[in-house]
Each structure stands twice: as structure tokens, then as C-alpha cells.
Motif scaffolding. Structure first.
Motif, short mmCIF file in Angstrom:
data_model
loop_
_atom_site.label_atom_id
_atom_site.label_comp_id
_atom_site.label_asym_id
_atom_site.label_seq_id
_atom_site.Cartn_x
_atom_site.Cartn_y
_atom_site.Cartn_z
N UNK A 118 -32.79 76.21 75.08
CA UNK A 118 -33.59 77.02 75.68
C UNK A 118 -32.48 77.88 76.65
N UNK A 119 -31.92 77.20 77.46
CA UNK A 119 -30.99 77.97 78.48
C UNK A 119 -29.90 78.59 77.70
N UNK A 120 -29.29 78.15 76.57
CA UNK A 120 -28.07 79.00 75.93
C UNK A 120 -28.73 79.71 74.86
N UNK A 121 -30.07 79.58 74.53
CA UNK A 121 -30.64 80.51 73.38
C UNK A 121 -29.80 80.15 72.05
N UNK A 122 -29.76 78.84 71.65
CA UNK A 122 -29.25 78.72 70.62
C UNK A 122 -30.18 77.48 69.78
N UNK A 123 -30.19 77.53 68.45
CA UNK A 123 -30.88 76.74 67.48
C UNK A 123 -30.14 75.53 67.01
N UNK A 124 -28.99 75.40 67.32
CA UNK A 124 -27.92 74.18 66.70
C UNK A 124 -26.86 73.96 67.73
N UNK A 125 -26.58 72.55 67.68
CA UNK A 125 -25.50 72.36 68.51
C UNK A 125 -24.64 71.11 67.66
N UNK A 126 -23.49 71.02 67.99
CA UNK A 126 -22.50 70.05 67.42
C UNK A 126 -22.54 69.02 68.51
N UNK A 127 -22.83 67.72 68.01
CA UNK A 127 -22.98 66.70 68.60
C UNK A 127 -21.38 65.65 68.80
N UNK A 128 -21.08 65.71 70.13
CA UNK A 128 -19.72 65.05 70.47
C UNK A 128 -19.89 63.64 71.01
N UNK A 129 -18.78 62.93 70.93
CA UNK A 129 -18.67 61.77 71.45
C UNK A 129 -17.52 61.81 72.75
N UNK A 130 -17.97 61.63 73.54
CA UNK A 130 -16.88 61.86 74.88
C UNK A 130 -15.99 60.69 74.99
N UNK A 131 -16.43 59.42 74.63
CA UNK A 131 -15.55 58.31 74.36
C UNK A 131 -14.40 58.25 73.55
N UNK A 132 -14.47 59.37 72.44
CA UNK A 132 -13.34 59.45 71.45
C UNK A 132 -12.66 60.66 71.87
N UNK A 133 -11.33 60.65 72.25
CA UNK A 133 -10.50 61.89 72.73
C UNK A 133 -9.49 62.25 71.50
N UNK A 134 -9.79 63.42 71.10
CA UNK A 134 -8.86 63.97 70.21
C UNK A 134 -7.69 64.71 70.72
N UNK A 135 -6.57 64.93 70.11
CA UNK A 135 -5.56 65.69 70.96
C UNK A 135 -4.87 66.67 69.61
N UNK A 136 -4.10 67.85 70.17
CA UNK A 136 -3.53 68.67 69.47
C UNK A 136 -2.12 68.54 69.76
#
Length: 603
Positions: A118-136
Motif C-alpha cells: 500500500x505504501x509503495x503502490x506496488x503489487x509484487x516484491x522480491x523476497x530477500x534473506x538478510x542473513x545471506x550476503x552477496x558480493x560483486x
């Protein structure tokens, strides 16, 4: 009467269609040929101007958007159809106008997810796991790893499940998003270089409303149908007083006496639900792998030996069930008659581990039937069940196919039956004219339907063949979605003796199944089968066999449905004849599948 054919058979090889190219030699005079070509060009040009949304390229690097010089030396921008625009341009335009990051943590609650939508006006979100860190490799970032996707539809599904199971509002809203999200292995995505037309086609075919755009292992953003529509409009067309006065003002507000219109005349008979329930006859047929032996399965004639091909259905790894039960919509209501059916395809590779592939699939279908029989007894008790007894009121209601699959799977695991199989379970509701089903893997459902060529409907008519030359208007009305990791590697329910979790396994749960429903019409033919049928027999051939069966049994004369409609109006439904002969259609289909699988000339 609605005819249903339940078939169950061996995993085969698929052979592709090979389209032949036809050449035509014209004997028309050159002047007529040129005139005809000119007329066709003008018609095509007029069609494009009426039906196509034209946008101008904003990218100087795109070949179709480069400026061209005319003979007079003036430059002009070559127009493009919206369907030809790369989806990356749509995403860039969306982010330029308004940037939001559509992400949520897997441990977030449903309540928090609704607030984000509702706040962002979106209908879908990607679900993330903050415990898994990715790096570039270039820039170290502290970003959560994407583990799935959650949509507004998923949130509604969670709420509906909770209400159905009698949970409190606080319990429902406190559920974790990660437990109900679409796992990353099942997320459908698009690539930046793909066009709007391609993305629209994917969304329509798979019934999804949002596509993540994936580039180099990163989700660049989410695209919806609204984003693609907005791209063809400039700011002045979406806002301002002039836009409001021209496009919005005269469309705001409905009068107090507004009502729903009656269904169109050509479908009114099909939606008169309560007065005209549908009845379904079910036919069964099964053939095992032609080279099946009690202890092994040959891959070809050389492996199998000189004996005749196998017809012993007890050797089949496939299984099925059909259950006629009476269940109410809700506890306390009057039960009504329903038909459930299912097929399961046992995975033959379990032989390599000295496991009989038949045990899991047959146990799964048997437990599906047991669940329904118990629910039928609970909804129609001959003796009063004591209050607080095991016969819970919550189970005195219609069970969804996914719920039956889940309960049966849990029972098979509890019995420690090792193996795996695909599964497709369906519910036919004759009162509502609905076929509801859940499919996991590469089994599935096909619905065949006769259409009236003089009426434009949801099914496309054969426009290339003159009506007088057409032998049939039997069309494929519906084909269920399959779920595969790769070719001949379907999703499946399975048990090894211990739980296996992770993204790279083919073992799934009932809530991962493709669940949907379709409106059924009188005279439809419903075919539920394992991939043994669908991999060996093309859909067009299935329709041809079904039509021949209808004609041979007098259900339809030629290919015209007018005489059938007249017969129905006189009260002659030929239900008894259908019940007596429906097994024959199932047998014709499995025999055709076996014949094709043994044909060495096809792959």
C-alpha cells in the motif's frame, strides 16, 4: 452431459512437428498481381494505424530508432510499435519517473507485506534473506540474497487459507512471507533485451501479472502490465486539467440504479447454473510401458527381447483414482454430489536404488481417495458424532485439490514409503460448472470444446478454411500448465526417508502446484492424463480422435453442432450412451499413444 476421459500411461519420447513449406505458382496477369499486392499493402497499413500503438525511439543506439534522412535532406525518427520496444526501456522510464525498491525480508509478516504494497503502490516484491550476503567482484555490497517473490495474489491466498482453516485475524497477519512466497526456482522472469510483445505473451500464457527483469544475476526491477501501458503515454496524457476533462470527468461515478447486465444470448444457457447442473461421465484406460517387465524396463526392443509388448497394467508405474462424494460448501450446509479424480506418474529411476517406483504413486492416489471417503463420511454421518470427537466440523466441507494432495502426501510420508511421482488432482463441480485442479509436474488436463463458427468467442475460429469445407469446430479450449526443471525432469512429490530442502531439488510440496479452475460447458470433453499421452500424441490428433468417437457414437453429426443443440432442447442428452462408451475414448487415446511411441520413424 460433460464427457471426461481419465488416462494414465508410460513416459514416452516427444517428437516435434515438422512444418512443410508449400509453393504456389500464380497464373494471374502481372497487372492484377501488382494491384492485389497494392491493395493488401494498403489494408495492412490501415490496420496498423488503427490497432497499433506507435512510439518513437528514445535510444540513439537502437537501430530502429535512429534518425533517417529523407530525399529532401530532412531528418525523421522512425516509429516503432510498442510491442517492439525492449523491456529495458520501459523499466528505465518507470525508474526515472518514480524509483522504489520492491523488496521485503523473508521473515516479514503478512501485515508488514500488506503495508509495503500500500505504501509503495506496488503489487509484487522480491523476497530477500538478510542473513545471506552477496558480493560483486567490482563493488562490495551488503545486499540480501533474493530467495523468492511475493505478490498481492499470494497475500490474498494466505488470508483465504487462514480464514478457511478458522484462524484468527492476528494469527493470519502474523504469518511469515517466506513460508508462502513463490520460491526463486519457480519465479518467471524476463531479460532486458526482450521486447514488450514477448513479455506480454509470457504474462498472458502463464497467467502472471508481474515479471522481474534479470540481468547478470541481478533483478533490475519489476515490470507490470500497467508499466507497459504507461510507456506509450507522455506526461501530458496522464495528468493535468485537460487530460482530466477530456478523459476522466465524463467517466467518473455510476448512477444509483446501475445494475449488472444479463449474459449475452449465446452464453446464457451455459451460465444458468442452479437450474441446469452438469453431469459428468468418467472413462478409464491404462497401458504400461510396452517394454516393462516385473523386474526391469527395457529402453528399446533389443533390451526387451522377442516377447510381445506388455499389456499387464499391474506393472504400470502410473496410478489414478476417481471418487464420487457428497460434501457441503461450508460446515452445516446440505452436502451435494461432487466428482474428484487424479493421476500420478511414478518416477522410474528409483529402480536404480532398488525401490519399486509403483509404490509411491499408487499409495499417493490411494490416500487421496481415503481422504475423500473419510470427508464424505464426516459430512454425511449415520450416527451423531460426540462433541469434541475426532470428526471435526472443519472437515465437513468441500476439500480443494491442493488440500487433498497435501494430506495424501503427508500420509505417504508418515508410512515411510520411499519414491516420488508427479500428481494432478481435479474437482468437478456440476452446480457451478467448474473444474478446479492442482497440477504438480508434467501430467495435466486438456479441455476440448465445440464452438459455433458464427459466433465470436474466446476460442479462435478456423478462418482459413471455408465453413462449407470444415469438418469440425472442435477446439482445444484449455491446456494446463506443466512444471519442469528441464526436459523429462518434472517437479514431483517425493520422500527419501528424510526431508530434502533447497532450491536445486525436484521435490516440491502441494502448495507449489499450479492451481486454477476453468468454466466447463455442456458437451465438453475433459482429458486428464500423465505425460505418456501428451508427449506421444499431439493435441490436434487428440481432438481428431475425440471427434471421431463422438461421430461414431452419434453424439454429433458431422462437424456441425446445430443438430446437437436441437437434440438437447428436446431433452435428449444421451447420458446413458455416454456412460457406456466413454471408456472407449480413453482406450483409443492410450492405444494411439502406444502406437506412436513404438514408431521408430518418429522421435
Amino acid at each position: 452431459t460433460c464427457n471426461a476421459t481419465l488416462t494414465s500411461r508410460w513416459i514416452p519420447n516427444r517428437h516435434p512437428n515438422h512444418d512443410s513449406t508449400k509453393s504456389f505458382l500464380s497464373t494471374m496477369p502481372l497487372g492484377e498481381i501488382r494491384a492485389q499486392a497494392r491493395d493488401e499493402h494498403l489494408r495492412e497499413k490501415d490496420l496498423l494505424s488503427q490497432e497499433s500503438i506507435i512510439v518513437k525511439s528514445s535510444s540513439s543506439n537502437n537501430e530502429e530508432g535512429k534518425e533517417e534522412k529523407s530525399d529532401s535532406g530532412e531528418t525523421s525518427s522512425k516509429p516503432r510499435r510498442l510491442s517492439q520496444v525492449p523491456i529495458s526501456e520501459v523499466l528505465k522510464s518507470k525508474h526515472t519517473l518514480r524509483w522504489v525498491e520492491p523488496i521485503i525480508c523473508r521473515n516479514s509478516t503478512v501485515r508488514e507485506a500488506i503495508a509495503v504494497c500500500i505504501d509503495l503502490g506496488i503489487s509484487a516484491m522480491m523476497v530477500i534473506d538478510n542473513q545471506s550476503i552477496t558480493s560483486d567482484s567490482a563493488v562490495l555490497t551488503q545486499r540480501g540474497k533474493v530467495v523468492g517473490m511475493a505478490t498481492s495474489r499470494d497475500l490474498l491466498r494466505i488470508i483465504n487459507i487462514g480464514i478457511t482453516e478458522g484462524e484468527s485475524a492476528d494469527d493470519i497477519l502474523s504469518k511469515k512471507v517466506g513460508e508462502y512466497m513463490t520460491p526463486i526456482t519457480q519465479v518467471i522472469y524476463a531479460r532486458p533485451e526482450e521486447t514488450v510483445g514477448m513479455c506480454r505473451s509470457i504474462m498472458a500464457k502463464l497467467g502472471v501479472k508481474c515479471l522481474p527483469i534479470l540481468s547478470n544475476g541481478r533483478v533490475e526491477g519489476l515490470i507490470t502490465a500497467r508499466d507497459m501501458s504507461d510507456f506509450g503515454l507522455d506526461a501530458a496524457e496522464k495528468g493535468g486539467k485537460k487530460h482530466y476533462l477530456d478523459s476522466v470527468l465524463h467517466r467518473v461515478g455510476l448512477s444509483s440504479n446501475t445494475s449488472m447486465a444479463e449474459p449475452p444470448a449465446y452464453i446464457r444457457a451455459h451460465v444458468d447454473i442452479q437450474q441446469n447442473p452438469l453431469f459428468m461421465n468418467v472413462g478409464l484406460a491404462e497401458l504400461p510401458h510396452p517394454y516393462k517387465k516385473p523386474e526391469s524396463c527395457g529402453m528399446n526392443r533389443r533390451d526387451f527381447g522377442p516377447d510381445d509388448v506388455t499389456d499387464d497394467v499391474s506393472l504400470s508405474e502410473d496410478a489414478h483414482f476417481v471418487a464420487h462424494v457428497s460434501l457441503p460448501d461450508e460446515p452445516g450446509q446440505v452436502p451435494r454430489k461432487l466428482i474428484y479424480a487424479g493421476v500420478a506418474d511414478g518416477v522410474g529411476s528409483w529402480r536404480e536404488y532398488d525401490v519399486d517406483p509403483r509404490e509411491f504413486s499408487h499409495a499417493l492416489m490411494q490416500e487421496c481417495e481415503n481422504v475423500l471417503r473419510e470427508a464424505d463420511v464426516a459430512a454425511n454421518p449415520r450416527t451423531k458424532v460426540p462433541k469434541g470427537g475426532s470428526d471435526d466440523e472443519m472437515f465437513r466441507r468441500i476439500l480443494t485439490p491442493a488440500e487433498i494432495m497435501r494430506q495424501a502426501y503427508n500420509r505417504v510420508k508418515a508410512d515411510n514409503i520411499v519414491g516420488s511421482s508427479t500428481a494432478c488432482i481435479a474437482l468437478f463441480d456440476g452446480i457451478r460448472h467448474q473444474l478446479n485442479f492442482s497440477n504438480l509436474g508434467d501430467s495435466g488436463i486438456v479441455v476440448l470444446r465445440h464452438i459455433d463458427s458464427d459466433v465470436a468467442g474466446s476460442l479462435k475460429r478456423d478462418k482459413t478454411t471455408p465453413r462449407t469445407e470444415r469438418t469440425s469446430d472442435l477446439r482445444v479450449a484449455f491446456v494446463s500448465q506443466q512444471q519442469l526443471r528441464s526436459f523429462n525432469h518434472p517437479f514431483q512429490l517425493g520422500w527419501t526417508g528424510e526431508e530434502i530442502n533447497g532450491e536445486n531439488t525436484s521435490f516440491k510440496k502441494a502448495n507449489n502446484s499450479c492451481t486454477t479452475s476453468i468454466h466447463i460447458r455442456r458437451g465438453d470433453i475433459i482429458i486428464m492424463a500423465t505425460d505418456g499421452l501428451f508427449d506421444n500424441v499431439e493435441l490436434e490428433d487428440i481432438a481428431e480422435i475425440a471427434l471421431e468417437w463422438e461421430q461414431n457414437n452419434g453424439f454429433i453429426s458431422g462437424g456441425d453442432i446445430a443438430s446437437r443443440e436441437k437434440r438437447w432442447k428436446t431433452g435428449s442428452s444421451m447420458t446413458v450412451e455416454s456412460a457406456e462408451n466413454i471408456d472407449g475414448l480413453a482406450q483409443l487415446l492410450v492405444e494411439k499413444a502406444r502406437s506412436n511411441s513404438l514408431d521408430s520413424k518418429t522421435d
